[in-house]
Design a protein around this motif. Structure first.
Motif, short mmCIF file in Angstrom:
data_model
loop_
_atom_site.label_atom_id
_atom_site.label_comp_id
_atom_site.label_asym_id
_atom_site.label_seq_id
_atom_site.Cartn_x
_atom_site.Cartn_y
_atom_site.Cartn_z
N ARG A 127 0.84 -1.20 0.00
CA ARG A 127 0.00 0.00 0.00
C ARG A 127 0.87 1.25 0.00
O ARG A 127 0.61 2.21 -0.74
CB ARG A 127 -0.92 -0.01 1.21
CG ARG A 127 -1.87 1.18 1.24
CD ARG A 127 -2.74 1.15 2.45
NE ARG A 127 -3.71 0.06 2.33
CZ ARG A 127 -4.61 -0.23 3.24
NH1 ARG A 127 -4.65 0.45 4.36
NH2 ARG A 127 -5.45 -1.22 3.06
N GLN A 128 1.92 1.25 0.81
CA GLN A 128 2.81 2.41 0.89
C GLN A 128 3.52 2.63 -0.45
O GLN A 128 3.63 3.77 -0.91
CB GLN A 128 3.84 2.21 2.01
CG GLN A 128 4.65 3.45 2.31
CD GLN A 128 3.80 4.63 2.75
OE1 GLN A 128 2.76 4.48 3.40
NE2 GLN A 128 4.21 5.81 2.36
N ARG A 144 1.15 4.20 -2.92
CA ARG A 144 0.93 5.62 -2.62
C ARG A 144 2.12 6.47 -3.03
O ARG A 144 1.95 7.62 -3.42
CB ARG A 144 0.62 5.80 -1.14
CG ARG A 144 -0.76 5.28 -0.79
CD ARG A 144 -1.08 5.47 0.65
NE ARG A 144 -2.43 4.97 0.91
CZ ARG A 144 -2.99 4.92 2.10
NH1 ARG A 144 -2.32 5.32 3.15
NH2 ARG A 144 -4.20 4.45 2.24
N GLY A 177 1.64 7.41 -6.58
CA GLY A 177 0.33 8.00 -6.89
C GLY A 177 0.41 9.21 -7.79
O GLY A 177 -0.33 9.31 -8.78
#
Length: 100
Positions: free
Chosen positions: A25-26, A29, A32
């Motif tokens: 997830r990190q 991001r 992103g």
């Protein structure tokens, strides 16, 4: 009841949704901004199909997906009915030689 049906009160997924790995997830991001910039570049490109898909992806993420009503509104006409009417009208207005 079929052989694969669950008994009342029995979950088909007793463990629940698997946890998302924090590192994945990190990482997502961190990229992103670059992903958004790429979507904008595709949206501004020459391919209309890709531009539409990129535009929808940006709008969905920025504003959320459009709400889809579940209940029936007696004063509204279903979108499918309108679409079918438009298709029929278009087919009726095409010259005979143009039909597929």
């Amino acid at each position: 009841m079929t052989a694969t049906a669950f008994k009342p009160g029995q979950s088909g997924n007793p463990s629940g949704r698997p946890p998302v790995d924090f590192e994945v997830r990190q990482l997502a991001r961190e990229y992103g901004q670059e992903a958004i910039e790429n979507l904008v570049a595709i949206m501004r490109g020459d391919n209309p199909a890709l531009a539409k898909a990129a535009s929808e992806a940006l709008l969905d993420r920025g504003y959320g997906k459009p709400v889809q009503s579940v209940g029936a509104d007696p004063d509204s006409v279903p979108v499918q009915a309108i679409t079918l009417q438009l298709v029929a009208m278009t087919a009726d207005s095409e010259p005979e030689g143009d039909r597929g």
